[in-house]
Design an enzyme around this catalytic site. Structure first.
Site, PDB file in Angstrom:
ATOM      1  CB  SER A 148      -1.003   0.094   1.306  1.00 13.20           C
ATOM      2  OG  SER A 148      -1.514   1.079   1.256  1.00 13.20           O
ATOM      3  CE1 TYR A 163      -4.429  -2.017   4.794  1.00 17.74           C
ATOM      4  CE2 TYR A 163      -3.335   0.211   4.286  1.00 17.74           C
ATOM      5  CZ  TYR A 163      -3.877  -0.798   4.119  1.00 17.74           C
ATOM      6  OH  TYR A 163      -4.131  -1.036   2.737  1.00 17.74           O
ATOM      7  CE  LYS A 167      -1.863  -3.719   3.157  1.00 15.50           C
ATOM      8  NZ  LYS A 167      -2.114  -4.882   2.176  1.00 15.50           N
TER       9      LYS A 167
END
Length: 254
Positions: A148, A163, A167
Site C-alpha cells: 500500500s 495497517y 504494509k
C-alpha cells in the site's frame, strides 16, 4: 517475439487470496484475460465460487474456488495443495488478502493490532512461502504481494497505525524473499495502491478529503491496477524482482 506475446499467460495458473471482490477480483480478471487459469481463494467461499464462475464464463479459462484463512498455516498449505492437484501448477500467486482497523493508537487493543498484522503481514508471508515452495520445485514463478502507499507514508486523517506498519512490512518482506529466491527463478514484487474505489470503500465519509489531497482529484479505479498486475505476472517482467510499484495517482508525491 512480439511484445504482446510476452504478456500471454496461456498454460499458466494463478492463485489470488482475497480474490472474491475488489482489488483481488481485478488481479484475477487481468491474468484470466491473458489466458491464465485462476484459483479464487477467500474466506467467503460463497463469494469466491460466484467470482470463479463469473471469470470462467467471461474469459473461458479454468477456475476454482478455495476457502482459506490466510492466518492459518495448515489452511494455506491446503490451498496450495488443492490448487496444484486440480490445476497442475502454481505459476503466479497474488498475496492480496488484507484488512484495516482505523482506531487511534492509544485506543487500539492488542487483539486489534494482532488481527491486522496477522492478516496483512503474516498472511502474506504464509501464502508467499507456501506458493514459493511449489514454484521452486517447478523451476520458477511470480509472486505479487499487495502492499500500500501506506507502507511509504502516513496518510491522513484516519488513524491506522497497524495497517501502515503491516504494509511497510510487506514491502520489506517482498525485497527479502526476492533476494533469497533470485537464484531459484522465483520473482517477488509488490504493488502499493493508493485510494481505490471498491465496494469496501464506497460511501466512506472521508472520500471527499482523500480526493482533495490527491493531485488527480479522484479515487483510483480497481481496473487501473490490472496493467501492473499483468506485467508482474508475465514474462514481460522477467528481470523485475524485489520492486514495489506505487499506483496512487501521485498521492505520495505531495
Amino acid at each position: 517475439m512480439k511484445i504482446t506475446e510476452k504478456f500471454n499467460l496461456e498454460g499458466k495458473n494463478a492463485v489470488v487470496t482475497g480474490g472474491a471482490q475488489g482489488i483481488g477480483l481485478n488481479y484475477a480478471m487481468a491474468v484470466a484475460g491473458a489466458g491464465a487459469g485462476v484459483a479464487i481463494a477467500d474466506l467467503n467461499i460463497g463469494k469466491a465460487r460466484e467470482t470463479a464462475e463469473r471469470i470462467a464464463r467471461e474469459f473461458g479459462v479454468k477456475t476454482m474456488a478455495i476457502e482459506v484463512d490466510v492466518t492459518v498455516p495448515e489452511q494455506v498449505e491446503r490451498m496450495c495443495r488443492e490448487m496444484a492437484e486440480e490445476m497442475g501448477r502454481i505459476d503466479i500467486a497474488f498475496c492480496n488478502a488484507g484488512i484495516s482497523i482505523n482506531v487511534p493508537a492509544e485506543e487500539m487493543t492488542y487483539e486489534q493490532w494482532r488481527k491486522v498484522i496477522d492478516i496483512n503481514l503474516t498472511g502474506v508471508f504464509l501464502t508467499a512461502t507456501a506458493a514459493g515452495r511449489y514454484m521452486i520445485r517447478q523451476g520458477g514463478g511470480s509472486i505479487i504481494n499487495t502492499a500500500s502507499m501506506s507502507g511509504h507514508i502516513v496518510n491522513i486523517p484516519q488513524p491506522q497505525v497497524g495497517y501502515n506498519a503491516s504494509k511497510a512490512g510487506v514491502i520489506m518482506l517482498t525485497k527479502s524473499l526476492a533476494v533469497e529466491w533470485a537464484d531459484k527463478n522465483v520473482r517477488v514484487n509488490s504493488i502499493s495502491p493508493g485510494y481505490i474505489m471498491t465496494d469496501l470503500t464506497k460511501g466512506n465519509e472521508l472520500i471527499p478529503r482523500w480526493e482533495e489531497l490527491s493531485p488527480y482529484g479522484r479515487m483510483g479505479k480497481p481496473e487501473e491496477l490490472q496493467g501492473i498486475a499483468l506485467y508482474l505476472a508475465s514474462d514481460a517482467s522477467s528481470f523485475t524482482t524485489g520492486a514495489d510499484f506505487v499506483v496512487d495517482g501521485a498521492y505520495t508525491c505531495v
